[in-house]
Write a protein that holds these residues in place. Sequence first.
Motif, PDB file in Angstrom:
ATOM      1  N   GLU A   1       1.993  18.201  -0.289  1.00  0.00           N
ATOM      2  CA  GLU A   1       2.155  19.552  -0.866  1.00  0.00           C
ATOM      3  C   GLU A   1       3.571  19.786  -1.405  1.00  0.00           C
ATOM      4  O   GLU A   1       3.806  20.749  -2.136  1.00  0.00           O
ATOM      5  CB  GLU A   1       1.753  20.642   0.138  1.00  0.00           C
ATOM      6  N   HIS A   2       4.490  18.900  -1.057  1.00  0.00           N
ATOM      7  CA  HIS A   2       5.854  19.040  -1.582  1.00  0.00           C
ATOM      8  C   HIS A   2       6.064  18.330  -2.915  1.00  0.00           C
ATOM      9  O   HIS A   2       7.129  18.461  -3.532  1.00  0.00           O
ATOM     10  CB  HIS A   2       6.869  18.486  -0.574  1.00  0.00           C
ATOM     11  N   LEU A   3       5.065  17.553  -3.357  1.00  0.00           N
ATOM     12  CA  LEU A   3       5.258  16.785  -4.599  1.00  0.00           C
ATOM     13  C   LEU A   3       5.651  17.676  -5.781  1.00  0.00           C
ATOM     14  O   LEU A   3       6.613  17.350  -6.494  1.00  0.00           O
ATOM     15  CB  LEU A   3       3.992  15.971  -4.925  1.00  0.00           C
ATOM     16  N   PRO A   4       4.973  18.818  -6.004  1.00  0.00           N
ATOM     17  CA  PRO A   4       5.337  19.615  -7.194  1.00  0.00           C
ATOM     18  C   PRO A   4       6.790  20.110  -7.171  1.00  0.00           C
ATOM     19  O   PRO A   4       7.484  20.016  -8.194  1.00  0.00           O
ATOM     20  CB  PRO A   4       4.350  20.791  -7.147  1.00  0.00           C
TER      21      PRO A   4
ATOM     22  N   ASP B   1      12.672   6.920 -16.260  1.00  0.00           N
ATOM     23  CA  ASP B   1      11.453   6.400 -15.609  1.00  0.00           C
ATOM     24  C   ASP B   1      11.453   6.849 -14.156  1.00  0.00           C
ATOM     25  O   ASP B   1      12.339   6.453 -13.400  1.00  0.00           O
ATOM     26  CB  ASP B   1      11.480   4.863 -15.610  1.00  0.00           C
ATOM     27  N   ILE B   2      10.474   7.663 -13.763  1.00  0.00           N
ATOM     28  CA  ILE B   2      10.406   8.114 -12.369  1.00  0.00           C
ATOM     29  C   ILE B   2       9.005   7.861 -11.839  1.00  0.00           C
ATOM     30  O   ILE B   2       8.020   8.209 -12.491  1.00  0.00           O
ATOM     31  CB  ILE B   2      10.680   9.629 -12.214  1.00  0.00           C
ATOM     32  N   SER B   3       8.925   7.268 -10.658  1.00  0.00           N
ATOM     33  CA  SER B   3       7.637   7.140  -9.964  1.00  0.00           C
ATOM     34  C   SER B   3       7.722   7.885  -8.644  1.00  0.00           C
ATOM     35  O   SER B   3       8.754   7.835  -7.971  1.00  0.00           O
ATOM     36  CB  SER B   3       7.313   5.677  -9.682  1.00  0.00           C
ATOM     37  N   TYR B   4       6.637   8.559  -8.296  1.00  0.00           N
ATOM     38  CA  TYR B   4       6.584   9.336  -7.049  1.00  0.00           C
ATOM     39  C   TYR B   4       5.616   8.659  -6.089  1.00  0.00           C
ATOM     40  O   TYR B   4       4.589   8.115  -6.496  1.00  0.00           O
ATOM     41  CB  TYR B   4       6.105  10.765  -7.345  1.00  0.00           C
ATOM     42  N   PHE B   5       5.964   8.709  -4.811  1.00  0.00           N
ATOM     43  CA  PHE B   5       5.114   8.136  -3.756  1.00  0.00           C
ATOM     44  C   PHE B   5       4.997   9.157  -2.638  1.00  0.00           C
ATOM     45  O   PHE B   5       5.962   9.868  -2.340  1.00  0.00           O
ATOM     46  CB  PHE B   5       5.742   6.843  -3.219  1.00  0.00           C
ATOM     47  N   ASN B   6       3.829   9.195  -2.023  1.00  0.00           N
ATOM     48  CA  ASN B   6       3.577  10.151  -0.935  1.00  0.00           C
ATOM     49  C   ASN B   6       3.550   9.344   0.368  1.00  0.00           C
ATOM     50  O   ASN B   6       2.495   8.964   0.862  1.00  0.00           O
ATOM     51  CB  ASN B   6       2.242  10.859  -1.238  1.00  0.00           C
ATOM     52  N   VAL B   7       4.750   9.060   0.881  1.00  0.00           N
ATOM     53  CA  VAL B   7       4.895   8.205   2.073  1.00  0.00           C
ATOM     54  C   VAL B   7       5.956   8.799   3.005  1.00  0.00           C
ATOM     55  O   VAL B   7       6.822   9.576   2.576  1.00  0.00           O
ATOM     56  CB  VAL B   7       5.310   6.760   1.688  1.00  0.00           C
TER      57      VAL B   7
ATOM     58  N   HIS C   1      19.340  20.490   6.127  1.00  0.00           N
ATOM     59  CA  HIS C   1      18.244  21.264   5.509  1.00  0.00           C
ATOM     60  C   HIS C   1      16.882  20.868   6.077  1.00  0.00           C
ATOM     61  O   HIS C   1      15.916  20.651   5.333  1.00  0.00           O
ATOM     62  CB  HIS C   1      18.230  21.110   3.983  1.00  0.00           C
ATOM     63  N   VAL C   2      16.817  20.761   7.395  1.00  0.00           N
ATOM     64  CA  VAL C   2      15.536  20.462   8.048  1.00  0.00           C
ATOM     65  C   VAL C   2      14.513  21.516   7.605  1.00  0.00           C
ATOM     66  O   VAL C   2      14.835  22.702   7.543  1.00  0.00           O
ATOM     67  CB  VAL C   2      15.726  20.458   9.587  1.00  0.00           C
ATOM     68  N   ASP C   3      13.322  21.072   7.245  1.00  0.00           N
ATOM     69  CA  ASP C   3      12.206  21.953   6.848  1.00  0.00           C
ATOM     70  C   ASP C   3      12.385  22.630   5.483  1.00  0.00           C
ATOM     71  O   ASP C   3      11.611  23.522   5.148  1.00  0.00           O
ATOM     72  CB  ASP C   3      11.937  23.054   7.899  1.00  0.00           C
ATOM     73  N   ASP C   4      13.382  22.218   4.697  1.00  0.00           N
ATOM     74  CA  ASP C   4      13.544  22.830   3.366  1.00  0.00           C
ATOM     75  C   ASP C   4      13.576  21.711   2.311  1.00  0.00           C
ATOM     76  O   ASP C   4      14.621  21.109   2.047  1.00  0.00           O
ATOM     77  CB  ASP C   4      14.831  23.662   3.326  1.00  0.00           C
ATOM     78  N   VAL C   5      12.422  21.454   1.731  1.00  0.00           N
ATOM     79  CA  VAL C   5      12.316  20.282   0.852  1.00  0.00           C
ATOM     80  C   VAL C   5      13.145  20.438  -0.423  1.00  0.00           C
ATOM     81  O   VAL C   5      13.707  19.459  -0.924  1.00  0.00           O
ATOM     82  CB  VAL C   5      10.832  19.952   0.553  1.00  0.00           C
ATOM     83  N   ALA C   6      13.225  21.665  -0.942  1.00  0.00           N
ATOM     84  CA  ALA C   6      13.997  21.856  -2.179  1.00  0.00           C
ATOM     85  C   ALA C   6      15.477  21.552  -1.910  1.00  0.00           C
ATOM     86  O   ALA C   6      16.126  20.823  -2.664  1.00  0.00           O
ATOM     87  CB  ALA C   6      13.820  23.287  -2.694  1.00  0.00           C
TER      88      ALA C   6
ATOM     89  N   HIS D   1       0.851  -1.199   0.000  1.00  0.00           N
ATOM     90  CA  HIS D   1       0.000   0.000   0.000  1.00  0.00           C
ATOM     91  C   HIS D   1       0.883   1.244   0.000  1.00  0.00           C
ATOM     92  O   HIS D   1       1.309   1.716   1.054  1.00  0.00           O
ATOM     93  CB  HIS D   1      -0.903  -0.026   1.238  1.00  0.00           C
ATOM     94  N   MET D   2       1.156   1.759  -1.178  1.00  0.00           N
ATOM     95  CA  MET D   2       2.024   2.946  -1.249  1.00  0.00           C
ATOM     96  C   MET D   2       1.470   4.019  -2.162  1.00  0.00           C
ATOM     97  O   MET D   2       2.170   4.995  -2.442  1.00  0.00           O
ATOM     98  CB  MET D   2       3.443   2.556  -1.666  1.00  0.00           C
ATOM     99  N   THR D   3       0.253   3.844  -2.652  1.00  0.00           N
ATOM    100  CA  THR D   3      -0.304   4.943  -3.449  1.00  0.00           C
ATOM    101  C   THR D   3      -1.618   5.398  -2.847  1.00  0.00           C
ATOM    102  O   THR D   3      -2.331   4.637  -2.187  1.00  0.00           O
ATOM    103  CB  THR D   3      -0.503   4.556  -4.931  1.00  0.00           C
ATOM    104  N   ASN D   4      -1.888   6.669  -3.063  1.00  0.00           N
ATOM    105  CA  ASN D   4      -3.120   7.298  -2.601  1.00  0.00           C
ATOM    106  C   ASN D   4      -3.623   8.182  -3.750  1.00  0.00           C
ATOM    107  O   ASN D   4      -3.154   8.048  -4.884  1.00  0.00           O
ATOM    108  CB  ASN D   4      -2.852   8.095  -1.316  1.00  0.00           C
ATOM    109  N   GLU D   5      -4.535   9.102  -3.432  1.00  0.00           N
ATOM    110  CA  GLU D   5      -5.095   9.925  -4.514  1.00  0.00           C
ATOM    111  C   GLU D   5      -4.042  10.868  -5.135  1.00  0.00           C
ATOM    112  O   GLU D   5      -4.252  11.419  -6.202  1.00  0.00           O
ATOM    113  CB  GLU D   5      -6.336  10.705  -4.031  1.00  0.00           C
ATOM    114  N   GLN D   6      -2.890  10.988  -4.488  1.00  0.00           N
ATOM    115  CA  GLN D   6      -1.841  11.893  -4.995  1.00  0.00           C
ATOM    116  C   GLN D   6      -1.045  11.292  -6.154  1.00  0.00           C
ATOM    117  O   GLN D   6      -0.450  12.026  -6.930  1.00  0.00           O
ATOM    118  CB  GLN D   6      -0.839  12.221  -3.867  1.00  0.00           C
ATOM    119  N   VAL D   7      -0.963   9.979  -6.202  1.00  0.00           N
ATOM    120  CA  VAL D   7      -0.061   9.340  -7.170  1.00  0.00           C
ATOM    121  C   VAL D   7      -0.737   8.103  -7.767  1.00  0.00           C
ATOM    122  O   VAL D   7      -1.629   7.519  -7.143  1.00  0.00           O
ATOM    123  CB  VAL D   7       1.283   8.914  -6.507  1.00  0.00           C
TER     124      VAL D   7
END
Length: 346
Positions: free
Chosen positions: A306-309, A324-330, A256-261, A59-65
């Motif tokens: 919210e960090h996916l984009p 080939d890239i797959s993204y997961f929201n986990v 870089h705690v709290d800085d996703v970029a 179980h690694m996908t939700n409505e985001q991916v």
Amino acid sequence: MSNRQPEARLHGLWSDLVPVAAPSEAPTAPHGNVLGRIRFTDAPTEPALVDATPLLTTHMTNEQVTPVEEIWRTGLPVRAGVSGDAVFAEDGEHLFYAVRLGPQPVYRRPVRELYENALRFTWERGYTDLVRMWNLIGGITSPNADGLETYRDFCIGRAEAFAAFADRFPQLSAATGIGTLSPGVDVCFLAAKPGRAVHLENPRQTPAYKYPSRYGPKSPSFARATFLRDVDAPGQETGSLFVSGTASILGDDTVHVDDVAQQTEETLRNIEALVGGDNLRRHGVAGAGYDVKDLDQVKVYVRDAEHLPVVRNICESTLPADTDISYFNVAVCRPDLLVEIEGVCR
Ligand SMILES: C=C(O[C@@H]1C=C(C(=O)O)C=C[C@H]1O)C(=O)O
């Protein structure tokens, strides 16, 4: 499927990441025999042989991916089977093994048993080089019934199993330890017959198995990458470099705690240092090495939707368009890690 996939790697291993198809449009294998499949979807299922092939469903996908399936292939004839709760397939050079452990109040002992069974099985069949392991852990940063973080709990059981098998598996391989969206732990791995695997550390990072005890009672049991030489490639340094889940860690500190970029960019720099020729040669692998742009079959794990984009943006501007890239929201294995990236260089 990536354009960069080799037409046929008769004596190697390769993988595709494909959308999960409706049964009527199931993809036909373009080449090779299926050694194992990992389906990343919206609920876990017990591992099973499906179409005579091991299938792990996590179980690694939700409505985001969107759901995807990773398909491991080989050019050699494959034989699949069941061993206790686990499913496996082997081709005489490679083994794929998958097992699921349901939700537990405390993971230490059942994880130790799971790993000991897996290592015993793998050893007895002669696949004595571990190549790549995935540990997909529900509630990874949530407390267990004793109040210990589930990842730390998991790491104790895994470390105890590796300690018990240290005479047979003295070296750790590339791995991932990442969150899933349901309780329980899904484990799968690839192993090979002896003599082809070289395990690598990262010059920018403390080996995970040497992390200090502030990160948990037992340090994580994995190497930063494993190079698997192709079979039958005498005199040539050709193979696949399996890059472990990599995050924004320098030494043993999260940076870089709290800085996703910045975390994403640091992670890509860590991968660059890991896969480069200098690091490969340091570990006895000849040849030019790789660039971060050679990373393919990439999995990107992002803690907060919210960090996916922003993460997508950085990955897509760093990696070539045919990657080939797959993204997961986990969740990632430390609460302060916002992103983690893995892949394979060929
Ligand atoms: C991100 C890290 O560790 C994660 C956890 C791993 C494990 O426990 O098997 C392996 C790689 C990563 O998925 C790290 O420590 O750098």
